[in-house]
Design an enzyme around this catalytic site. Sequence first.
Site, PDB file in Angstrom:
ATOM      1  N   ARG A 143      13.544 -46.416 -77.861  1.00  0.00           N
ATOM      2  CA  ARG A 143      13.264 -47.325 -78.997  1.00  0.00           C
ATOM      3  C   ARG A 143      12.811 -48.727 -78.567  1.00  0.00           C
ATOM      4  NH1 ARG A 143      18.162 -44.931 -81.101  1.00  0.00           N
ATOM      5  NH2 ARG A 143      17.596 -43.156 -82.377  1.00  0.00           N
TER       6      ARG A 143
ATOM      7  N   LYS B 124      -1.249 -54.718 -79.842  1.00  0.00           N
ATOM      8  CA  LYS B 124      -1.653 -53.449 -80.450  1.00  0.00           C
ATOM      9  C   LYS B 124      -1.601 -52.366 -79.385  1.00  0.00           C
ATOM     10  CE  LYS B 124      -4.609 -54.675 -84.336  1.00  0.00           C
ATOM     11  NZ  LYS B 124      -5.966 -54.604 -84.891  1.00  0.00           N
TER      12      LYS B 124
ATOM     13  N   GLU C 129     -16.792 -57.787 -76.298  1.00  0.00           N
ATOM     14  CA  GLU C 129     -15.636 -58.368 -77.003  1.00  0.00           C
ATOM     15  C   GLU C 129     -15.626 -59.898 -76.857  1.00  0.00           C
ATOM     16  OE1 GLU C 129     -13.864 -56.530 -78.987  1.00  0.00           O
ATOM     17  OE2 GLU C 129     -13.411 -54.558 -78.126  1.00  0.00           O
TER      18      GLU C 129
ATOM     19  N   LYS D 244      -8.028 -65.260 -79.273  1.00  0.00           N
ATOM     20  CA  LYS D 244      -7.195 -64.116 -79.686  1.00  0.00           C
ATOM     21  C   LYS D 244      -5.760 -64.571 -79.936  1.00  0.00           C
ATOM     22  CE  LYS D 244      -6.136 -59.429 -79.608  1.00  0.00           C
ATOM     23  NZ  LYS D 244      -6.451 -58.084 -79.204  1.00  0.00           N
TER      24      LYS D 244
ATOM     25  N   GLU E 201      -1.648 -58.152 -88.826  1.00  0.00           N
ATOM     26  CA  GLU E 201      -2.933 -57.900 -89.487  1.00  0.00           C
ATOM     27  C   GLU E 201      -2.810 -57.720 -91.000  1.00  0.00           C
ATOM     28  OE1 GLU E 201      -5.772 -55.643 -87.096  1.00  0.00           O
ATOM     29  OE2 GLU E 201      -6.663 -54.893 -88.937  1.00  0.00           O
TER      30      GLU E 201
ATOM     31  N   ARG F  71      -6.391 -61.363 -88.879  1.00  0.00           N
ATOM     32  CA  ARG F  71      -6.514 -60.586 -87.638  1.00  0.00           C
ATOM     33  C   ARG F  71      -7.581 -59.489 -87.754  1.00  0.00           C
ATOM     34  NH1 ARG F  71      -2.017 -58.388 -83.284  1.00  0.00           N
ATOM     35  NH2 ARG F  71      -3.570 -57.398 -81.949  1.00  0.00           N
TER      36      ARG F  71
ATOM     37  N   ASN G 138     -11.940 -57.221 -85.700  1.00  0.00           N
ATOM     38  CA  ASN G 138     -12.549 -55.892 -85.769  1.00  0.00           C
ATOM     39  C   ASN G 138     -14.042 -55.943 -86.077  1.00  0.00           C
ATOM     40  OD1 ASN G 138     -10.651 -53.820 -85.184  1.00  0.00           O
ATOM     41  ND2 ASN G 138      -9.515 -54.472 -86.989  1.00  0.00           N
TER      42      ASN G 138
ATOM     43  N   HIS H   5     -16.169 -52.964 -85.272  1.00  0.00           N
ATOM     44  CA  HIS H   5     -15.292 -51.865 -84.849  1.00  0.00           C
ATOM     45  C   HIS H   5     -15.310 -50.666 -85.807  1.00  0.00           C
ATOM     46  CE1 HIS H   5     -13.988 -54.719 -81.889  1.00  0.00           C
ATOM     47  NE2 HIS H   5     -13.041 -53.938 -81.425  1.00  0.00           N
TER      48      HIS H   5
ATOM     49  N   HIS I   5     -15.960 -47.547 -83.863  1.00  0.00           N
ATOM     50  CA  HIS I   5     -14.997 -46.441 -83.765  1.00  0.00           C
ATOM     51  C   HIS I   5     -15.633 -45.143 -84.265  1.00  0.00           C
ATOM     52  CE1 HIS I   5     -11.145 -49.175 -83.653  1.00  0.00           C
ATOM     53  NE2 HIS I   5     -11.776 -49.128 -82.511  1.00  0.00           N
TER      54      HIS I   5
ATOM     55  N   HIS J  30     -16.127 -48.116 -75.273  1.00  0.00           N
ATOM     56  CA  HIS J  30     -15.670 -48.850 -76.459  1.00  0.00           C
ATOM     57  C   HIS J  30     -16.522 -50.112 -76.670  1.00  0.00           C
ATOM     58  CE1 HIS J  30     -12.958 -50.520 -79.446  1.00  0.00           C
ATOM     59  NE2 HIS J  30     -12.865 -51.627 -78.729  1.00  0.00           N
TER      60      HIS J  30
HETATM   61  P1  NAD Z   1     -10.833 -48.251 -69.681  1.00  0.00           P
HETATM   62  O1  NAD Z   1      -9.418 -48.553 -69.721  1.00  0.00           O
HETATM   63  O2  NAD Z   1     -11.268 -46.831 -69.864  1.00  0.00           O
HETATM   64  O3  NAD Z   1     -11.427 -48.807 -68.309  1.00  0.00           O
HETATM   65  C1  NAD Z   1     -12.800 -48.637 -68.052  1.00  0.00           C
HETATM   66  C2  NAD Z   1     -13.036 -47.972 -66.680  1.00  0.00           C
HETATM   67  O4  NAD Z   1     -12.855 -48.925 -65.652  1.00  0.00           O
HETATM   68  C3  NAD Z   1     -12.082 -46.830 -66.374  1.00  0.00           C
HETATM   69  O5  NAD Z   1     -12.794 -45.823 -65.695  1.00  0.00           O
HETATM   70  C4  NAD Z   1     -11.074 -47.487 -65.458  1.00  0.00           C
HETATM   71  O6  NAD Z   1     -10.419 -46.571 -64.620  1.00  0.00           O
HETATM   72  C5  NAD Z   1     -11.956 -48.411 -64.674  1.00  0.00           C
HETATM   73  N1  NAD Z   1     -11.306 -49.594 -64.099  1.00  0.00           N
HETATM   74  C6  NAD Z   1     -10.328 -50.339 -64.650  1.00  0.00           C
HETATM   75  N2  NAD Z   1     -10.105 -51.418 -63.887  1.00  0.00           N
HETATM   76  C7  NAD Z   1     -10.934 -51.340 -62.830  1.00  0.00           C
HETATM   77  C8  NAD Z   1     -11.183 -52.162 -61.721  1.00  0.00           C
HETATM   78  N3  NAD Z   1     -10.566 -53.335 -61.553  1.00  0.00           N
HETATM   79  N4  NAD Z   1     -12.084 -51.762 -60.808  1.00  0.00           N
HETATM   80  C9  NAD Z   1     -12.758 -50.594 -60.997  1.00  0.00           C
HETATM   81  N5  NAD Z   1     -12.599 -49.788 -62.032  1.00  0.00           N
HETATM   82  C10 NAD Z   1     -11.696 -50.167 -62.959  1.00  0.00           C
HETATM   83  O7  NAD Z   1     -11.646 -49.081 -70.773  1.00  0.00           O
HETATM   84  P2  NAD Z   1     -11.515 -50.587 -71.288  1.00  0.00           P
HETATM   85  O8  NAD Z   1     -12.891 -50.967 -71.667  1.00  0.00           O
HETATM   86  O9  NAD Z   1     -10.765 -51.430 -70.361  1.00  0.00           O
HETATM   87  O10 NAD Z   1     -10.629 -50.435 -72.604  1.00  0.00           O
HETATM   88  C11 NAD Z   1     -11.087 -49.692 -73.721  1.00  0.00           C
HETATM   89  C12 NAD Z   1      -9.878 -49.264 -74.513  1.00  0.00           C
HETATM   90  O11 NAD Z   1      -9.184 -50.404 -74.983  1.00  0.00           O
HETATM   91  C13 NAD Z   1     -10.224 -48.425 -75.724  1.00  0.00           C
HETATM   92  O12 NAD Z   1      -9.353 -47.326 -75.812  1.00  0.00           O
HETATM   93  C14 NAD Z   1      -9.984 -49.373 -76.888  1.00  0.00           C
HETATM   94  O13 NAD Z   1      -9.620 -48.701 -78.063  1.00  0.00           O
HETATM   95  C15 NAD Z   1      -8.879 -50.225 -76.360  1.00  0.00           C
HETATM   96  N6  NAD Z   1      -8.783 -51.555 -76.976  1.00  0.00           N
HETATM   97  C16 NAD Z   1      -7.575 -51.952 -77.426  1.00  0.00           C
HETATM   98  C17 NAD Z   1      -7.424 -53.209 -77.974  1.00  0.00           C
HETATM   99  C18 NAD Z   1      -6.065 -53.686 -78.394  1.00  0.00           C
HETATM  100  O14 NAD Z   1      -5.984 -54.737 -79.040  1.00  0.00           O
HETATM  101  N7  NAD Z   1      -5.009 -52.991 -78.047  1.00  0.00           N
HETATM  102  C19 NAD Z   1      -8.533 -54.070 -78.078  1.00  0.00           C
HETATM  103  C20 NAD Z   1      -9.752 -53.625 -77.598  1.00  0.00           C
HETATM  104  C21 NAD Z   1      -9.871 -52.363 -77.044  1.00  0.00           C
HETATM  105  N1  GLY Z   2      -8.694 -55.767 -80.962  1.00  0.00           N
HETATM  106  C1  GLY Z   2      -8.314 -56.065 -82.289  1.00  0.00           C
HETATM  107  C2  GLY Z   2      -6.965 -56.672 -82.426  1.00  0.00           C
HETATM  108  O1  GLY Z   2      -6.271 -56.857 -81.459  1.00  0.00           O
HETATM  109  O2  GLY Z   2      -6.556 -56.968 -83.502  1.00  0.00           O
END
Ligand code: NAD
Ligand code: GLY
Length: 358
Positions: free
Chosen positions: A118, A140, A182, A224, A234, A238, A242, A245, A249, A262
């Site tokens: 939890r 998030k 972003e 942010k 949100e 917030r 998006n 997005h 998405h 993404h």
């Molecule tokens: P990812 O986590 O898939 O990383 C992209 C690629 O880079 C992967 O192949 C990873 O293994 C590689 N990688 C990571 N760090 C590296 C490094 N230092 N050197 C070499 N390779 C490296 O993608 P991302 O773009 O980081 O994140 C996208 C995800 O984040 C999506 O699932 C999206 O929905 C999510 N997201 C979440 C939020 C949130 O607020 N929680 C906001 C935006 C995006």
């Molecule tokens: N990436 C959108 C949020 O964090 O609200």
Amino acid sequence: MITLDVALGDRSYPIFIGENLLEKKELIQPYLAGSEVMVVSNETVAPLYLDALMTTLEGRRAEAVILPDGEQYKTLEHLNTVFTALLEKRFSRQVTIIALGGGVVGDMAGFAAACYQRGVPFIQIPTTLLAQVDSSVGGKTAVNHPFGKNMIGAFYQPGCVIADTSVLNTLDDRQLSAGIAEVIKYGLIRDKVFLVWLEQNMEALVARDTDALIYAIEQSCRNKAEVVAADELEHGQRALLNLGHTFGHAIETGMGYGAWLHGEAVAAGMYMAADLSCRLGWISQTDVAHVEDLLTRANLPVKGPAIDPEKMKQLMAVDKKVQDGRIRLVLLKSLGDAVVTDHFDAALLDQTLAQCQA
Ligand code: NAD
Ligand code: GLY
């Protein structure tokens, strides 16, 4: 090193931004709850940075669980491997979970931290530009479902965020650009001054100029943190984070998770949002051309893939902003000023979807 604060009362936390932070024992120590640590990483990032982190964690009972790499593995099934590892190691409620990776690892590790017994302490060490400017901040966490992206998750804030810019050296150019999408988002939704800076410095950013990168990460995290502090869950502003997005998405789900990054899907989505805003008479064609120019200079797509517009609308209807069955979109009143609205003519959305495909 730059330190920013995400102001959430007694759940406030720092974002540390700078070079070679992974090795700094004194930085992470205060945020480790007890002696137990579970690092969640993936098969690409772990060979690069896990040893360095484990050295920093020396003296603790630190273990690691390594996930397969890719958006298509951001599922409940793969999340379960984290719970299995925690239980196999008999880790208690005092375990600190550390996310070492991009947004996929961060979202999954955060969700695991929210659920395990939890809720256990959690630290974000984002290793992509996208994760450093966006996903590691704000709490998030989620996994995807075949019917919709990030539809299963929780709000769960980390104890700190350590954005070590040195790790970006191993990131490939396509991933760097995905992160810049972003970054551009913050300028478009709420920060005209930053938008002008981006227009003047995009080539330096794409060339990984250290000062430019650190400045862009700082300004993105500042924006942010301000939005999250004002509207953590949100209920209002917030949702502006998006921008692009709902379109993005839908592209990611429609093409199959992982086919479009993404950040790339968000870039095409932001262009669609600009196009629709122009059709509504809110921004000019010159403004749309501005958005196109900025995205193109960041080596990002402006046109989405060929998805049937009716299918796009079905996919867009599976979105956390939907209210009473109506799609709500983030659109631009001007460059640097966004709104969330369901007041748009459906025919104009159809025109945007038809026009903004490659
Ligand atoms: P990812 O986590 O898939 O990383 C992209 C690629 O880079 C992967 O192949 C990873 O293994 C590689 N990688 C990571 N760090 C590296 C490094 N230092 N050197 C070499 N390779 C490296 O993608 P991302 O773009 O980081 O994140 C996208 C995800 O984040 C999506 O699932 C999206 O929905 C999510 N997201 C979440 C939020 C949130 O607020 N929680 C906001 C935006 C995006
Ligand atoms: N990436 C959108 C949020 O964090 O609200």
